[in-house]
Design a protein around this motif. Structure first.
Motif, PDB file in Angstrom:
ATOM      1  N   SER A  29      -4.025   1.405   2.817  1.00  0.00           N
ATOM      2  CA  SER A  29      -4.134   0.389   3.355  1.00  0.00           C
ATOM      3  C   SER A  29      -2.123  -0.198   3.499  1.00  0.00           C
ATOM      4  CB  SER A  29      -4.288  -0.870   1.926  1.00  0.00           C
ATOM      5  OG  SER A  29      -3.308  -0.707   1.166  1.00  0.00           O
ATOM      6  N   MET A  30      -1.180   0.393   3.226  1.00  0.00           N
ATOM      7  CA  MET A  30       0.268  -0.362   3.697  1.00  0.00           C
ATOM      8  C   MET A  30       0.415   0.806   4.847  1.00  0.00           C
ATOM      9  SD  MET A  30       1.616   0.355  -0.417  1.00  0.00           S
ATOM     10  CE  MET A  30       0.761  -1.368  -1.396  1.00  0.00           C
ATOM     11  N   GLN A  31      -0.930   1.871   5.483  1.00  0.00           N
ATOM     12  CA  GLN A  31       0.113   2.710   7.322  1.00  0.00           C
ATOM     13  C   GLN A  31      -1.334   2.357   7.850  1.00  0.00           C
ATOM     14  OE1 GLN A  31       0.875   6.511   5.766  1.00  0.00           O
ATOM     15  NE2 GLN A  31      -0.594   6.588   4.317  1.00  0.00           N
ATOM     16  N   GLY A  32      -1.029   2.448   8.881  1.00  0.00           N
ATOM     17  CA  GLY A  32      -2.225   2.733  10.058  1.00  0.00           C
ATOM     18  C   GLY A  32      -2.323   1.029  10.452  1.00  0.00           C
ATOM     19  N   GLU A  51       7.126  -6.981  16.101  1.00  0.00           N
ATOM     20  CA  GLU A  51       7.655  -7.074  14.346  1.00  0.00           C
ATOM     21  C   GLU A  51       6.861  -6.344  14.135  1.00  0.00           C
ATOM     22  OE1 GLU A  51       5.855 -11.319  14.183  1.00  0.00           O
ATOM     23  OE2 GLU A  51       7.158 -12.025  15.621  1.00  0.00           O
ATOM     24  N   ILE A  52       5.219  -5.432  14.608  1.00  0.00           N
ATOM     25  CA  ILE A  52       4.744  -4.648  14.044  1.00  0.00           C
ATOM     26  C   ILE A  52       5.577  -3.810  13.643  1.00  0.00           C
ATOM     27  CG2 ILE A  52       2.668  -3.154  13.926  1.00  0.00           C
ATOM     28  CD1 ILE A  52       1.040  -5.570  15.362  1.00  0.00           C
ATOM     29  N   SER A  53       5.911  -2.975  14.756  1.00  0.00           N
ATOM     30  CA  SER A  53       7.064  -1.671  14.798  1.00  0.00           C
ATOM     31  C   SER A  53       7.961  -1.855  13.895  1.00  0.00           C
ATOM     32  CB  SER A  53       6.923  -1.573  16.018  1.00  0.00           C
ATOM     33  OG  SER A  53       8.236  -1.132  16.406  1.00  0.00           O
ATOM     34  N   ASN A  54       8.580  -2.699  13.977  1.00  0.00           N
ATOM     35  CA  ASN A  54       9.717  -3.077  12.903  1.00  0.00           C
ATOM     36  C   ASN A  54       8.960  -2.668  11.668  1.00  0.00           C
ATOM     37  OD1 ASN A  54      11.558  -3.265  14.861  1.00  0.00           O
ATOM     38  ND2 ASN A  54      11.255  -5.619  14.949  1.00  0.00           N
ATOM     39  N   LYS A  55       8.041  -3.508  11.394  1.00  0.00           N
ATOM     40  CA  LYS A  55       7.400  -3.734   9.796  1.00  0.00           C
ATOM     41  C   LYS A  55       7.690  -2.430   9.208  1.00  0.00           C
ATOM     42  CE  LYS A  55       7.483  -6.353   6.423  1.00  0.00           C
ATOM     43  NZ  LYS A  55       8.173  -6.567   5.761  1.00  0.00           N
ATOM     44  N   MET A  56       6.711  -1.803   9.939  1.00  0.00           N
ATOM     45  CA  MET A  56       6.394  -0.329   9.829  1.00  0.00           C
ATOM     46  C   MET A  56       6.911   0.571   9.960  1.00  0.00           C
ATOM     47  SD  MET A  56       2.367  -0.406  11.098  1.00  0.00           S
ATOM     48  CE  MET A  56       2.155   0.794  10.299  1.00  0.00           C
ATOM     49  N   GLY A  57       8.405   0.546  11.070  1.00  0.00           N
ATOM     50  CA  GLY A  57       9.069   1.479  11.113  1.00  0.00           C
ATOM     51  C   GLY A  57       9.045   2.839  11.913  1.00  0.00           C
ATOM     52  N   ILE A  58       7.637   1.863  13.096  1.00  0.00           N
ATOM     53  CA  ILE A  58       7.221   2.905  13.588  1.00  0.00           C
ATOM     54  C   ILE A  58       7.591   2.840  15.233  1.00  0.00           C
ATOM     55  CG2 ILE A  58       5.527   4.275  11.929  1.00  0.00           C
ATOM     56  CD1 ILE A  58       3.028   2.208  13.808  1.00  0.00           C
ATOM     57  N   SER A  59       6.474   3.827  16.295  1.00  0.00           N
ATOM     58  CA  SER A  59       7.379   3.585  17.556  1.00  0.00           C
ATOM     59  C   SER A  59       6.575   2.835  17.728  1.00  0.00           C
ATOM     60  CB  SER A  59       7.316   4.790  18.491  1.00  0.00           C
ATOM     61  OG  SER A  59       6.481   5.499  18.056  1.00  0.00           O
ATOM     62  N   SER A  60       7.523   1.388  19.456  1.00  0.00           N
ATOM     63  CA  SER A  60       6.153   1.064  20.091  1.00  0.00           C
ATOM     64  C   SER A  60       5.187   1.114  20.649  1.00  0.00           C
ATOM     65  CB  SER A  60       7.020   0.136  20.809  1.00  0.00           C
ATOM     66  OG  SER A  60       7.002   1.355  22.163  1.00  0.00           O
ATOM     67  N   ILE A 130       8.408  -2.477 -10.434  1.00  0.00           N
ATOM     68  CA  ILE A 130       8.358  -2.294  -9.219  1.00  0.00           C
ATOM     69  C   ILE A 130       9.266  -3.124  -8.057  1.00  0.00           C
ATOM     70  CG2 ILE A 130       6.918  -2.247  -7.116  1.00  0.00           C
ATOM     71  CD1 ILE A 130       6.472   0.438  -8.362  1.00  0.00           C
ATOM     72  N   GLY A 131       9.269  -4.056  -8.438  1.00  0.00           N
ATOM     73  CA  GLY A 131      10.053  -4.818  -8.183  1.00  0.00           C
ATOM     74  C   GLY A 131      11.661  -5.050  -8.352  1.00  0.00           C
ATOM     75  N   ARG A 132      12.056  -3.799  -9.156  1.00  0.00           N
ATOM     76  CA  ARG A 132      13.477  -3.553  -8.947  1.00  0.00           C
ATOM     77  C   ARG A 132      13.797  -2.899  -7.787  1.00  0.00           C
ATOM     78  NH1 ARG A 132      18.547  -4.358  -9.448  1.00  0.00           N
ATOM     79  NH2 ARG A 132      19.166  -3.229 -11.162  1.00  0.00           N
ATOM     80  N   LEU A 133      12.890  -1.846  -8.025  1.00  0.00           N
ATOM     81  CA  LEU A 133      13.024  -0.518  -7.099  1.00  0.00           C
ATOM     82  C   LEU A 133      12.678  -1.407  -5.750  1.00  0.00           C
ATOM     83  CD1 LEU A 133      10.449   2.036  -9.033  1.00  0.00           C
ATOM     84  CD2 LEU A 133      13.359   2.268  -8.830  1.00  0.00           C
ATOM     85  N   SER A 134      12.352  -2.259  -5.440  1.00  0.00           N
ATOM     86  CA  SER A 134      11.689  -2.523  -4.040  1.00  0.00           C
ATOM     87  C   SER A 134      13.600  -3.411  -4.007  1.00  0.00           C
ATOM     88  CB  SER A 134      11.259  -3.770  -3.803  1.00  0.00           C
ATOM     89  OG  SER A 134      11.112  -4.024  -3.066  1.00  0.00           O
ATOM     90  N   GLU A 135      13.732  -3.768  -5.113  1.00  0.00           N
ATOM     91  CA  GLU A 135      15.834  -4.772  -4.763  1.00  0.00           C
ATOM     92  C   GLU A 135      16.638  -3.745  -4.413  1.00  0.00           C
ATOM     93  OE1 GLU A 135      16.337  -6.981  -8.343  1.00  0.00           O
ATOM     94  OE2 GLU A 135      14.618  -8.081  -7.385  1.00  0.00           O
ATOM     95  N   ILE A 136      16.213  -2.184  -5.237  1.00  0.00           N
ATOM     96  CA  ILE A 136      17.658  -1.512  -4.645  1.00  0.00           C
ATOM     97  C   ILE A 136      17.285  -0.623  -3.638  1.00  0.00           C
ATOM     98  CG2 ILE A 136      17.663   0.437  -5.732  1.00  0.00           C
ATOM     99  CD1 ILE A 136      17.690   0.133  -8.819  1.00  0.00           C
ATOM    100  N   THR A 137      15.314  -0.553  -3.074  1.00  0.00           N
ATOM    101  CA  THR A 137      15.690   0.338  -1.803  1.00  0.00           C
ATOM    102  C   THR A 137      16.026  -0.818  -0.140  1.00  0.00           C
ATOM    103  OG1 THR A 137      13.598  -0.381  -1.837  1.00  0.00           O
ATOM    104  CG2 THR A 137      13.757   1.760  -2.538  1.00  0.00           C
ATOM    105  N   SER A 138      15.794  -1.819  -0.498  1.00  0.00           N
ATOM    106  CA  SER A 138      16.312  -2.847   0.237  1.00  0.00           C
ATOM    107  C   SER A 138      17.542  -2.479   0.733  1.00  0.00           C
ATOM    108  CB  SER A 138      15.703  -4.090  -0.086  1.00  0.00           C
ATOM    109  OG  SER A 138      16.433  -4.952  -1.480  1.00  0.00           O
ATOM    110  N   LYS A 139      18.453  -2.502  -0.348  1.00  0.00           N
ATOM    111  CA  LYS A 139      20.261  -2.650  -0.479  1.00  0.00           C
ATOM    112  C   LYS A 139      20.500  -1.601   0.262  1.00  0.00           C
ATOM    113  CE  LYS A 139      20.575  -5.037  -4.450  1.00  0.00           C
ATOM    114  NZ  LYS A 139      21.273  -5.373  -5.471  1.00  0.00           N
ATOM    115  N   TYR A 140      20.056  -0.320   0.377  1.00  0.00           N
ATOM    116  CA  TYR A 140      19.668   0.687   0.878  1.00  0.00           C
ATOM    117  C   TYR A 140      19.479   0.912   2.360  1.00  0.00           C
ATOM    118  CZ  TYR A 140      20.879   3.134  -3.131  1.00  0.00           C
ATOM    119  OH  TYR A 140      21.811   3.915  -4.412  1.00  0.00           O
ATOM    120  N   HIS A 141      18.393   0.195   2.821  1.00  0.00           N
ATOM    121  CA  HIS A 141      17.878   0.116   4.479  1.00  0.00           C
ATOM    122  C   HIS A 141      18.611  -1.173   5.186  1.00  0.00           C
ATOM    123  CE1 HIS A 141      15.128   2.504   3.765  1.00  0.00           C
ATOM    124  NE2 HIS A 141      15.217   2.530   2.793  1.00  0.00           N
ATOM    125  N   GLU A 142      19.515  -1.221   4.302  1.00  0.00           N
ATOM    126  CA  GLU A 142      20.787  -3.025   5.112  1.00  0.00           C
ATOM    127  C   GLU A 142      21.772  -2.139   5.850  1.00  0.00           C
ATOM    128  OE1 GLU A 142      21.413  -6.048   1.689  1.00  0.00           O
ATOM    129  OE2 GLU A 142      18.958  -6.560   2.380  1.00  0.00           O
TER     130      GLU A 142
END
Length: 142
Positions: A29-32, A51-60, A130-142
């Protein structure tokens, strides 16, 4: 503490969790197509393919293929933005809204069952971590 050894144990346990059917449904459910349906449903209106491309991190191109498939199934419509003819707007059809809601309810039920099996204390702690991991991983992707 040996974080490498702990990481190995974590990966082994995640592998075992990921083999189970209900967890596979959640991952799918979190892909495709299912992710795209849910993404559009949560935005309650028109969505740009970019927007979909950016959110999913996939090509247009991948997004376009997914949208083509969803359109053929009658789950979305695409139209040109009247204020900017270069933009394509995507929205769910009635069938698309029903499919997105049905899928969301199925995933919600699966997750609630898993959390219930953990018990209140562990379920709350798991969600917190899981929320904490989400915060940490979003910092790595900024």
């Amino acid at each position: 503490m040996d974080y490498t050894k702990l990481a190995e144990e974590f990966l082994e346990k995640m592998y075992r969790v990921n083999r189970h059917r209900s967890h596979k449904q959640i991952n799918e459910s979190m892909q495709g197509e299912l992710f795209v349906l849910q993404y559009i449903a949560l935005h309650e209106g028109d969505v740009l393919p970019s927007e979909i491309s950016n959110k999913m991190g996939i090509s247009s191109a991948r997004v376009a293929a997914t949208l083509n498939s969803l359109e053929k199934k009658g789950l979305i419509t695409r139209r040109i933005d009247t204020s900017d003819r270069r933009r394509i707007l995507v929205e769910l059809t009635l069938n698309g809204k029903e499919e997105a809601e049905k899928h969301f309810q199925m995933i919600l039920k699966n997750v609630a069952e898993m959390l219930s099996a953990l018990g209140e204390r562990d379920a709350k702690e798991y969600v917190r971590i899981i929320g904490r991991l989400s915060e940490i991983t979003s910092k790595y992707h900024e």
